[in-house]
Design a protein around this motif. Sequence first.
Motif, PDB file in Angstrom:
ATOM      1  N   ILE A 281       6.755 -10.888   1.483  1.00 36.88           N
ATOM      2  CA  ILE A 281       7.405 -10.192   0.379  1.00 36.88           C
ATOM      3  C   ILE A 281       8.694  -9.592   0.927  1.00 36.88           C
ATOM      4  N   LEU A 282       9.790  -9.863   0.254  1.00 40.30           N
ATOM      5  CA  LEU A 282      11.071  -9.296   0.655  1.00 40.30           C
ATOM      6  C   LEU A 282      11.385  -8.070  -0.187  1.00 40.30           C
ATOM      7  N   LEU A 283      11.936  -7.039   0.433  1.00 36.91           N
ATOM      8  CA  LEU A 283      12.318  -5.829  -0.281  1.00 36.91           C
ATOM      9  C   LEU A 283      13.835  -5.718  -0.324  1.00 36.91           C
ATOM     10  N   LYS A 284      14.395  -5.679  -1.536  1.00 33.75           N
ATOM     11  CA  LYS A 284      15.813  -5.320  -1.673  1.00 33.75           C
ATOM     12  C   LYS A 284      15.973  -3.888  -1.169  1.00 33.75           C
ATOM     13  N   CYS A 285      17.025  -3.650  -0.419  1.00 32.05           N
ATOM     14  CA  CYS A 285      17.200  -2.316   0.161  1.00 32.05           C
ATOM     15  C   CYS A 285      18.678  -2.048   0.373  1.00 32.05           C
ATOM     16  N   CYS A 286      19.106  -0.857   0.003  1.00 37.18           N
ATOM     17  CA  CYS A 286      20.450  -0.379   0.347  1.00 37.18           C
ATOM     18  C   CYS A 286      20.281   0.619   1.487  1.00 37.18           C
ATOM     19  N   SER A 287      20.794   0.279   2.645  1.00 41.46           N
ATOM     20  CA  SER A 287      20.567   1.093   3.846  1.00 41.46           C
ATOM     21  C   SER A 287      21.549   2.252   3.925  1.00 41.46           C
ATOM     22  N   GLU A 288      21.536   3.090   2.887  1.00 36.81           N
ATOM     23  CA  GLU A 288      22.241   4.372   2.872  1.00 36.81           C
ATOM     24  C   GLU A 288      21.193   5.461   2.682  1.00 36.81           C
ATOM     25  N   TYR A 289      21.452   6.645   3.207  1.00 37.18           N
ATOM     26  CA  TYR A 289      20.459   7.730   3.200  1.00 37.18           C
ATOM     27  C   TYR A 289      21.119   9.040   2.796  1.00 37.18           C
ATOM     28  N   PRO A 290      21.032   9.448   1.509  1.00 29.95           N
ATOM     29  CA  PRO A 290      20.439   8.705   0.390  1.00 29.95           C
ATOM     30  C   PRO A 290      21.384   7.617  -0.115  1.00 29.95           C
TER      31      PRO A 290
ATOM     32  N   PHE B 261      14.850 -17.542  -2.430  1.00 31.83           N
ATOM     33  CA  PHE B 261      13.908 -17.570  -1.312  1.00 31.83           C
ATOM     34  C   PHE B 261      12.494 -17.962  -1.717  1.00 31.83           C
ATOM     35  N   GLY B 262      12.194 -17.931  -3.015  1.00 35.75           N
ATOM     36  CA  GLY B 262      10.895 -18.406  -3.481  1.00 35.75           C
ATOM     37  C   GLY B 262       9.717 -17.550  -3.073  1.00 35.75           C
ATOM     38  N   VAL B 263       9.940 -16.246  -2.886  1.00 35.77           N
ATOM     39  CA  VAL B 263       8.857 -15.320  -2.531  1.00 35.77           C
ATOM     40  C   VAL B 263       8.947 -14.098  -3.438  1.00 35.77           C
ATOM     41  N   PRO B 264       7.870 -13.306  -3.538  1.00 35.93           N
ATOM     42  CA  PRO B 264       7.933 -12.071  -4.337  1.00 35.93           C
ATOM     43  C   PRO B 264       8.947 -11.096  -3.754  1.00 35.93           C
ATOM     44  N   ILE B 265       9.539 -10.309  -4.650  1.00 38.34           N
ATOM     45  CA  ILE B 265      10.573  -9.357  -4.255  1.00 38.34           C
ATOM     46  C   ILE B 265      10.155  -7.945  -4.671  1.00 38.34           C
ATOM     47  N   GLY B 266      10.468  -6.964  -3.817  1.00 41.29           N
ATOM     48  CA  GLY B 266      10.236  -5.567  -4.129  1.00 41.29           C
ATOM     49  C   GLY B 266      11.482  -4.746  -3.834  1.00 41.29           C
ATOM     50  N   LEU B 267      11.299  -3.431  -3.772  1.00 43.66           N
ATOM     51  CA  LEU B 267      12.415  -2.515  -3.522  1.00 43.66           C
ATOM     52  C   LEU B 267      12.006  -1.459  -2.509  1.00 43.66           C
ATOM     53  N   SER B 268      12.816  -1.314  -1.471  1.00 47.41           N
ATOM     54  CA  SER B 268      12.725  -0.154  -0.588  1.00 47.41           C
ATOM     55  C   SER B 268      13.837   0.784  -1.030  1.00 47.41           C
ATOM     56  N   ASP B 269      13.460   1.922  -1.608  1.00 45.30           N
ATOM     57  CA  ASP B 269      14.402   2.749  -2.370  1.00 45.30           C
ATOM     58  C   ASP B 269      14.712   4.045  -1.632  1.00 45.30           C
ATOM     59  N   HIS B 270      15.998   4.211  -1.275  1.00 52.60           N
ATOM     60  CA  HIS B 270      16.442   5.454  -0.635  1.00 52.60           C
ATOM     61  C   HIS B 270      17.250   6.336  -1.578  1.00 52.60           C
TER      62      HIS B 270
ATOM     63  N   CYS C  89       7.809  -6.237  -7.449  1.00 55.06           N
ATOM     64  CA  CYS C  89       6.358  -6.022  -7.484  1.00 55.06           C
ATOM     65  C   CYS C  89       5.910  -4.941  -6.506  1.00 55.06           C
ATOM     66  N   VAL C  90       6.774  -4.537  -5.586  1.00 54.00           N
ATOM     67  CA  VAL C  90       6.468  -3.481  -4.614  1.00 54.00           C
ATOM     68  C   VAL C  90       7.595  -2.455  -4.655  1.00 54.00           C
ATOM     69  N   VAL C  91       7.234  -1.189  -4.634  1.00 51.81           N
ATOM     70  CA  VAL C  91       8.234  -0.120  -4.553  1.00 51.81           C
ATOM     71  C   VAL C  91       7.844   0.801  -3.401  1.00 51.81           C
ATOM     72  N   GLU C  92       8.763   0.940  -2.453  1.00 52.88           N
ATOM     73  CA  GLU C  92       8.553   1.836  -1.314  1.00 52.88           C
ATOM     74  C   GLU C  92       9.509   3.016  -1.444  1.00 52.88           C
ATOM     75  N   LYS C  93       8.976   4.216  -1.241  1.00 51.35           N
ATOM     76  CA  LYS C  93       9.783   5.426  -1.414  1.00 51.35           C
ATOM     77  C   LYS C  93       9.359   6.453  -0.371  1.00 51.35           C
ATOM     78  N   HIS C  94      10.344   7.106   0.257  1.00 53.38           N
ATOM     79  CA  HIS C  94      10.020   8.176   1.202  1.00 53.38           C
ATOM     80  C   HIS C  94       9.354   9.332   0.465  1.00 53.38           C
ATOM     81  N   PHE C  95       8.323   9.893   1.088  1.00 58.40           N
ATOM     82  CA  PHE C  95       7.461  10.874   0.419  1.00 58.40           C
ATOM     83  C   PHE C  95       7.279  12.086   1.324  1.00 58.40           C
TER      84      PHE C  95
END
Length: 516
Positions: free
Chosen positions: A174-183, A201-210, A226-232
């Motif tokens: 699974i690939l995660l779209k991500c903008c590598s800025e903080y925030p 790429f033919g695979v599921p896509i998610g988001l790593s969200d900053h 389909c996946v959402v990752e968030k700092h907690f």
Amino acid sequence: MTMFEKLTQGVYTIAEMSANHAGKLENALEIVRAAKEAGADCLKIQTYTADTLTLDCDNEYFRIEGGLWDGYTLHDLYKEAYTPWEWHGPIQAECRKVGLDFLSTPFDATAVDFLEELGVEFYKIASFELVDIPLIEYTASKGKPMVISCGLGSPEDIGEALVACRRMGNEQVILLKCCSEYPANWADMNLAVIPEMQARFGVPIGLSDHSMGSLAAVVAVSMGACVVEKHFCLSRAIKNPDSAFSMEPEEFCQLVRYTQAARQIRGQGGYRLTPSETSSLAFRKSIFVSKPIVKGQPFTANCVRVVRPGYGLRPSFWNEVLEATAARDLLPGQPLHLGDIEEKSLFLPRLKNLDFESERLLFRGIRLEDSADISRWRSDEAIIRWFKNPHKVTLSGQEQWFGRYTEDATRLDFMVEEKASGQNIGVVGLQSIDYGIGNGEIAYLIGEKQSQNKGYATEAVMRLEKLAKEILLLRRLVCTVHPQNLPSLRLAERLGYAQIEAGDFLTFEKSLGSKK
């Protein structure tokens, strides 16, 4: 359900602890409990030490300038932010206790080995490690799902990481779209690339969200993530290297609610109506009798109108109606049906050349040039053994039949094409149509063997039922099935047909529920 299925069949939310434990194990365990309470599916940590991740060096290459971590050396930052390896076991145990999945990001092979000893179910690769192909290969070799962040990644970088996983026999990526800025700033996130990534790429896509808040995650899910990752964190007031762009529990709870709602709103695609929408079809317009009409009287705009509700012929048939005469006496307020019209031949060119589609199939009226396919299918003994007339059909015989078919108002046949391949795979049709009482007989033939056993027959029959009800205004369909034709017997049962006659062939019927 496998871990990969769990990750890809909905919206899977990952609460990233990172440095938010602020150097205290009790904070880490409380974050686990708070993440569960907020609705997270998974708690993620990171597995590294300052020495496994960088060099203890203070020259210009290792010193951070600007941003949240201005003035730190990389070694000092990671030494402050890391999660001690002896905490991993207690954190994982707390996750199991409260019912959270446990995930970590390894940064070198020793971290992978350590996590393997813990028995993790899947792995995360961080954005900055997208180019660490040896690490990706070693992690992928464990055969577990790989969630890979793509911040800073070019298409070539992402493709190389995917190839590395596949080289190790691992297709669970699974690939995660991500903008590598903080925030991350909203204007920089470029979430429109999510569908493009999925197609490329033919695979599921998610988001790593900053970014701050839930909005980016909602947009990502609406675009297919389909996946959402968030700092907690427990509170941004507990200062640490990641606190400034982390979500507090109440905010994360809102994110879970909103992304689940976005997933529902996005739906599955296609043009299917909901049950509530289907019941509203009656309020669309159709052709009704507006003044008394006697048998043989021409239809005019003075005696028929296009009005609500939708129980009569579609307004698209208006011109044909105005060329026709009444087949019987009609009263004001009656919906106009084909059975009320004498010259049904006026409607045949339109009806026999209808184009429509379902989720996987395209339908069009059969043509003379289809005779070769149809005669081939009608000569296949494995197919025709179930027919009332099991005799083989020649090409010339099919061509002669087609000449009669074009004038036959009681029969409509449609070629079925598989969307994915563009190949003609069979025919579905209505025969013995009685427009007066609203009856018809449904039949199908899936002729291409590679297209059988894919549910195409069920899909084709369901779509033809819709045409019979909404276009032809039929109220009852029947079908005849050979007693030993088990697939067709199952199809009839699945679609709600009830047996009404037995014998050499079984007869089934189904009410379409239309008003007369």
